[in-house]
Design a protein around this motif. Structure first.
Motif, PDB file in Angstrom:
ATOM      1  N   UNK A 288       0.829  -1.216   0.000  1.00  0.00           N
ATOM      2  CA  UNK A 288       0.000   0.000   0.000  1.00  0.00           C
ATOM      3  C   UNK A 288       0.862   1.265   0.000  1.00  0.00           C
ATOM      4  N   UNK A 289       1.771   1.444   0.973  1.00  0.00           N
ATOM      5  CA  UNK A 289       2.634   2.633   0.916  1.00  0.00           C
ATOM      6  C   UNK A 289       3.576   2.626  -0.283  1.00  0.00           C
ATOM      7  N   UNK A 290       3.983   1.425  -0.738  1.00  0.00           N
ATOM      8  CA  UNK A 290       4.890   1.345  -1.890  1.00  0.00           C
ATOM      9  C   UNK A 290       4.216   1.881  -3.147  1.00  0.00           C
ATOM     10  N   UNK A 291       2.983   1.466  -3.379  1.00  0.00           N
ATOM     11  CA  UNK A 291       2.247   1.921  -4.573  1.00  0.00           C
ATOM     12  C   UNK A 291       1.949   3.411  -4.482  1.00  0.00           C
ATOM     13  N   UNK A 292       1.565   3.860  -3.294  1.00  0.00           N
ATOM     14  CA  UNK A 292       1.307   5.290  -3.109  1.00  0.00           C
ATOM     15  C   UNK A 292       2.578   6.110  -3.352  1.00  0.00           C
ATOM     16  N   UNK A 293       3.723   5.550  -2.981  1.00  0.00           N
ATOM     17  CA  UNK A 293       5.001   6.243  -3.151  1.00  0.00           C
ATOM     18  C   UNK A 293       5.358   6.401  -4.622  1.00  0.00           C
ATOM     19  N   UNK A 294       5.254   5.318  -5.393  1.00  0.00           N
ATOM     20  CA  UNK A 294       5.717   5.354  -6.788  1.00  0.00           C
ATOM     21  C   UNK A 294       4.692   5.954  -7.739  1.00  0.00           C
ATOM     22  N   UNK A 295       3.416   5.941  -7.368  1.00  0.00           N
ATOM     23  CA  UNK A 295       2.395   6.471  -8.277  1.00  0.00           C
ATOM     24  C   UNK A 295       1.961   7.892  -7.940  1.00  0.00           C
ATOM     25  N   UNK A 296       1.933   8.209  -6.641  1.00  0.00           N
ATOM     26  CA  UNK A 296       1.451   9.531  -6.237  1.00  0.00           C
ATOM     27  C   UNK A 296       2.483  10.361  -5.477  1.00  0.00           C
ATOM     28  N   UNK A 297       3.637   9.780  -5.223  1.00  0.00           N
ATOM     29  CA  UNK A 297       4.671  10.508  -4.514  1.00  0.00           C
ATOM     30  C   UNK A 297       4.394  10.720  -3.039  1.00  0.00           C
ATOM     31  N   UNK A 298       3.528   9.894  -2.454  1.00  0.00           N
ATOM     32  CA  UNK A 298       3.187  10.018  -1.040  1.00  0.00           C
ATOM     33  C   UNK A 298       4.365   9.537  -0.185  1.00  0.00           C
ATOM     34  N   UNK A 299       4.726  10.311   0.812  1.00  0.00           N
ATOM     35  CA  UNK A 299       5.837   9.938   1.693  1.00  0.00           C
ATOM     36  C   UNK A 299       5.536   8.615   2.392  1.00  0.00           C
ATOM     37  N   UNK A 300       6.502   7.700   2.328  1.00  0.00           N
ATOM     38  CA  UNK A 300       6.315   6.392   2.973  1.00  0.00           C
ATOM     39  C   UNK A 300       6.247   6.535   4.490  1.00  0.00           C
ATOM     40  N   UNK A 301       6.835   7.595   5.024  1.00  0.00           N
ATOM     41  CA  UNK A 301       6.783   7.816   6.473  1.00  0.00           C
ATOM     42  C   UNK A 301       5.344   8.058   6.922  1.00  0.00           C
ATOM     43  N   UNK A 302       4.655   8.945   6.204  1.00  0.00           N
ATOM     44  CA  UNK A 302       3.280   9.277   6.559  1.00  0.00           C
ATOM     45  C   UNK A 302       2.353   8.083   6.369  1.00  0.00           C
ATOM     46  N   UNK A 303       2.454   7.427   5.215  1.00  0.00           N
ATOM     47  CA  UNK A 303       1.536   6.322   4.912  1.00  0.00           C
ATOM     48  C   UNK A 303       1.750   5.137   5.838  1.00  0.00           C
ATOM     49  N   UNK A 304       3.005   4.843   6.179  1.00  0.00           N
ATOM     50  CA  UNK A 304       3.250   3.690   7.056  1.00  0.00           C
ATOM     51  C   UNK A 304       2.839   3.978   8.499  1.00  0.00           C
ATOM     52  N   UNK A 305       2.997   5.229   8.941  1.00  0.00           N
ATOM     53  CA  UNK A 305       2.525   5.595  10.275  1.00  0.00           C
ATOM     54  C   UNK A 305       1.011   5.384  10.369  1.00  0.00           C
ATOM     55  N   UNK A 306       0.289   5.790   9.330  1.00  0.00           N
ATOM     56  CA  UNK A 306      -1.164   5.619   9.316  1.00  0.00           C
ATOM     57  C   UNK A 306      -1.536   4.139   9.325  1.00  0.00           C
ATOM     58  N   UNK A 307      -0.781   3.335   8.567  1.00  0.00           N
ATOM     59  CA  UNK A 307      -1.069   1.903   8.524  1.00  0.00           C
ATOM     60  C   UNK A 307      -0.730   1.230   9.852  1.00  0.00           C
ATOM     61  N   UNK A 308       0.264   1.748  10.567  1.00  0.00           N
ATOM     62  CA  UNK A 308       0.554   1.224  11.906  1.00  0.00           C
ATOM     63  C   UNK A 308      -0.644   1.413  12.830  1.00  0.00           C
ATOM     64  N   UNK A 309      -1.313   2.552  12.686  1.00  0.00           N
ATOM     65  CA  UNK A 309      -2.485   2.819  13.523  1.00  0.00           C
ATOM     66  C   UNK A 309      -3.668   1.952  13.128  1.00  0.00           C
ATOM     67  N   UNK A 310      -3.781   1.669  11.831  1.00  0.00           N
ATOM     68  CA  UNK A 310      -4.908   0.884  11.332  1.00  0.00           C
ATOM     69  C   UNK A 310      -4.806  -0.586  11.728  1.00  0.00           C
ATOM     70  N   UNK A 311      -3.564  -1.108  11.813  1.00  0.00           N
ATOM     71  CA  UNK A 311      -3.391  -2.540  12.028  1.00  0.00           C
ATOM     72  C   UNK A 311      -3.983  -3.013  13.350  1.00  0.00           C
ATOM     73  N   UNK A 312      -4.020  -2.137  14.351  1.00  0.00           N
ATOM     74  CA  UNK A 312      -4.616  -2.525  15.630  1.00  0.00           C
ATOM     75  C   UNK A 312      -6.073  -2.903  15.472  1.00  0.00           C
ATOM     76  N   UNK A 313      -6.794  -2.145  14.668  1.00  0.00           N
ATOM     77  CA  UNK A 313      -8.193  -2.462  14.403  1.00  0.00           C
ATOM     78  C   UNK A 313      -8.347  -3.739  13.605  1.00  0.00           C
TER      79      UNK A 313
END
Length: 363
Positions: free
Chosen positions: A123-148
Motif C-alpha cells: 500500500x505505501x509502496x504503490x502510493x510512493x511510486x504512483x502519487x509521490x506520497x511519503x512512505x513515512x506518513x503512509x506507514x505511520x497511518x497503517x501502523x495505527x490501522x493494524x490494531x483495528x
C-alpha cells in the motif's frame, strides 16, 4: 576506498561516548556506574537470561533487517510495526486452520507471513511510486490501522478463540512448530538458524547480485542510477515489498517456537526497535546482529538494576545514548575523512606546496 579509520574508529568512539553518557545518567540518579554495569552483566549468567536474550535478539534482528532494506534505498519504512503484526495474525490464522506434514506446515506459515507482510507494505509502496506520497506518513497511518484489523480478526465472531480473558487465534498444530534447541536451563528458538540464513541472503543480495548493486546505486543517487538505466520507481517498489516481506517474519520465531498462537495481548513495539537496531548496525547484517544482541541484553538485564536501587528505566536511557553515540561517532569520522581527502587533493593540486603560496613565495 574505505580507510581503516572509517571501519575501526566509529565503533570505538561510539563505545566511549555511550559509556560516558550512561555513566553520567547513572551518577545523576545517585547510582555507582561500575556497580550498575556489574549487576547487569551478572544478570546475564542467571537462569535463562542468556537464552532469553538471544531469543529476543532473533526477533530484533529480523526487524532490523526489514528496516535496513528500506534504508538501502533511502526509504524510511517506519511501518515494520504494522507489517509484522498484520503478517503475524494472518499467519497464525492460516497456520492454525490447516494440518500439514511437519516441514511443509512450517514452510506454509513462513510463506503466508512473507506474503502478508509484503501485501501490507504494498500500500505505501504503490502510493510512493504512483502519487509521490511519503512512505513515512503512509506507514505511520497503517501502523495505527493494524490494531483495528487485529482486533477484528481475533474477534470470536471471526477467527478468535476466547481463552480466559484473552482472545487468541486457533493454536497451531505440532506439525507447524519449529523445534527449539535445549541450551542450559532454557530453549533457544530453532528459528534463529532461519534468521541467520535470511541475514546471509540479505548480505549476498547486496554484495553479490546485480539487483543489490542497483539497489545501493539508487539509494546513493536516483539521478545517477537512472542515467545508468536503473528504473528508480521499480527499485522503490521492490525494496518496499522486500522490506515488508522480511518484516512479516518478525513475530514468527515466537509464533512457531513458543506461543503457537497470536493473541490480542501479544507483544508490540518490535518494529520501532528495529529502526534503532538497523541504525546501530549501519545496515550491515553482522552489525545488525550485534546491535540486536546489545539491545536485547539491555532489555533483559534492566530488571536487575532494581537490585541496586537504580530505576530500570535507566536502561532505556542507555539504549538511546548508544544510538545517539553511534550516529555522532560515524558523523565525526566521516567529516574527518572528508577533510583529510580535501587536504590530499589540495596538496596534489599545488604540487606538495601550500595552495596559497605562489612560485615566488608571495601570497
Amino acid at each position: 576506498m574505505t580507510s581503516w579509520r572509517t571501519k575501526v574508529l566509529p565503533p570505538l568512539l561510539a563505545i566511549v561516548f555511550s559509556v560516558l553518557i550512561c555513566s553520567i545518567a547513572l551518577l545523576i540518579s545517585g547510582a555507582d556506574p561500575l556497580q550498575a554495569y556489574g549487576t547487569m552483566i551478572g544478570q546475564l549468567f542467571k537462569g535463562t537470561t542468556a537464552v532469553d536474550t538471544v531469543n529476543l535478539a532473533t526477533v530484533y534482528y529480523l526487524s532490523g533487517l526489514a528496516v535496513a532494506i528500506g534504508f538501502q534505498m533511502n526509504l524510511f519504512n517506519i511501518g515494520v510495526e504494522g507489517q509484522y503484526r498484520f503478517a503475524a495474525v494472518i499467519a497464525a490464522i492460516a497456520g492454525g486452520a490447516v494440518v500439514l506434514p511437519p516441514v511443509i506446515h512450517v514452510v506454509f506459515i513462513i510463506l503466508v507471513a512473507l506474503l502478508a507482510g509484503a501485501l501490507y507494505a504494498a500500500v505505501p509502496a504503490i502510493l510512493k511510486v504512483t502519487r509521490g506520497v511519503s512512505e513515512v506518513i503512509s506507514t505511520i497511518m497503517l501502523n495505527a490501522i493494524v490494531g483495528g484489523i487485529v482486533a477484528f480478526l481475533i474477534n470470536p465472531d471471526q477467527f478468535g478463540v476466547l481463552t480466559g480473558n484473552n482472545l487468541k487465534t486457533e493454536e497451531i498444530a505440532p506439525s507447524g512448530r519449529v523445534p527449539n534447541i535445549p541450551l542450559g536451563d532454557g530453549e533457544l528458538f530453532g528459528f534463529v538458524i532461519i534468521a541467520a540464513a535470511i541475514g546471509f541472503a540479505y548480505w549476498f543480495m547486496l554484495n553479490r547480485t546485480r539487483f543489490g548493486f542497483e539497489l545501493r546505486a539508487s539509494g546513493e543517487s536516483t539521478t545517477a542510477a537512472a542515467a545508468g538505466g536503473v528504473n528508480a520507481k521499480k527499485m522503490t517498489l521492490i525494496a518496499m515489498l522486500l522490506s515488508g516481506a522480511v518484516a512479516g517474519l518478525v513475530a514468527i520465531p515466537e509464533l512457531v517456537g513458543r506461543d503457537f498462537t497470536y493473541a490480542i495481548t501479544s507483544t508490540q513495539g518490535y518494529g520501532f526497535t528495529g529502526i534503532a537496531v538497523a541504525l546501530l548496525g549501519r545496515n550491515h547484517p553482522g552489525g545488525i546482529a550485534l546491535g540486536a544482541l546489545l539491545w536485547a541484553f539491555l532489555d533483559k538485564s534492566a530488571v536487575s538494576l532494581e537490585q541496586v536501587d537504580v530505576p530500570k528505566e535507566i536502561a532505556t536511557i542507555m539504549q538511546g545514548a548508544i544510538v545517539l553515540s553511534v550516529v555522532v561517532a560515524y558523523e565525526i569520522v566521516k567529516r574527518a575523512d572528508l577533510a583529510a581527502a580535501q587536504r590530499r587533493v589540495g596538496r596534489a593540486l599545488s604540487g606538495g606546496r601550500p595552495a596559497s603560496v605562489s612560485e615566488g613565495g608571495a601570497v
